[in-house]
Enzyme design. Sequence first.
Site, PDB file in Angstrom:
ATOM      1  N   LYS A 108      53.432 -44.613  45.297  1.00 29.52           N
ATOM      2  CA  LYS A 108      52.552 -43.801  44.656  1.00 29.52           C
ATOM      3  C   LYS A 108      52.140 -44.773  43.433  1.00 29.52           C
ATOM      4  O   LYS A 108      50.852 -44.351  42.825  1.00 29.52           O
ATOM      5  CB  LYS A 108      53.231 -42.511  44.127  1.00 29.52           C
ATOM      6  N   GLN A 153      54.247 -51.779  38.041  1.00 28.08           N
ATOM      7  CA  GLN A 153      54.958 -51.982  39.391  1.00 28.08           C
ATOM      8  C   GLN A 153      53.687 -51.839  40.306  1.00 28.08           C
ATOM      9  O   GLN A 153      54.030 -52.182  41.699  1.00 28.08           O
ATOM     10  CB  GLN A 153      55.716 -50.354  39.401  1.00 28.08           C
ATOM     11  N   ARG A 162      50.969 -45.547  33.828  1.00 27.43           N
ATOM     12  CA  ARG A 162      50.748 -47.009  33.204  1.00 27.43           C
ATOM     13  C   ARG A 162      49.952 -47.650  34.305  1.00 27.43           C
ATOM     14  O   ARG A 162      48.889 -48.446  33.834  1.00 27.43           O
ATOM     15  CB  ARG A 162      51.898 -47.702  32.959  1.00 27.43           C
ATOM     16  N   ASN A 163      50.166 -47.454  35.590  1.00 27.14           N
ATOM     17  CA  ASN A 163      49.553 -48.225  36.673  1.00 27.14           C
ATOM     18  C   ASN A 163      48.086 -47.791  36.658  1.00 27.14           C
ATOM     19  O   ASN A 163      47.145 -48.655  36.816  1.00 27.14           O
ATOM     20  CB  ASN A 163      49.957 -47.921  37.980  1.00 27.14           C
TER      21      ASN A 163
END
Length: 209
Positions: free
Chosen positions: A65, A158, A129-130
């Site tokens: 995700k 990530q 955050r992504n």
Amino acid sequence: MTTVHTVQRPKLFRCEVAEEKFCETTIGCRDVLLAPLLRDIIQTDFFRVVVVDDEDAVEVCGALKNIVAVGAGFVDGLGFGDNTKAAVIRLGLMEMIKFVDVFYPGSKLSTFFESCGIADLVTTCYGGRNRRVAEAFIKTGRTIKELEDELLNGQKLQGPITAEEVNHMLSNRNMEKKFPLFTAVHHICRGELKPTDFIDCIRSHPEHM
């Protein structure tokens, strides 16, 4: 092995749990005796826990995700709207399901409709955050590393790392074209595609065929 999956947004997630705002989580556990114990020791009236025996899918959803969330950040950075982001979330979910089916056969489709699947995906694509760093990556033209240092207080992003690992797995099987969203995110993060190419990369997605 027992896999415990919680939403991958530590600061936001812990804050909402601490404030006793209603939240869900998924635990992946094959041990039928241990599963209810894991559920009961952390479940509260405002923090509900669902236990499934599909450990691989629970764990892999938590990684994949983040790739989709980077794509959602690209959409925001490029100035597209909610309908475009919804398409990215849908196509991203389809790629998540297909990836698990290819590399972790035997997983259950129903797992993707638990908190670890669609719920975590949607939340991450709007508040994680992504998504935030990917939007800044588009708007500023700065590198992922520079933005990590500035925006994440020592944490790492990530999504790009996972996209690189996933791309290695896909390229080894000559399957990159079957996962255009995952592939595009990887190549854009590496500077091998222009961010403006993102929508073109998913325009002819196999799910549209």
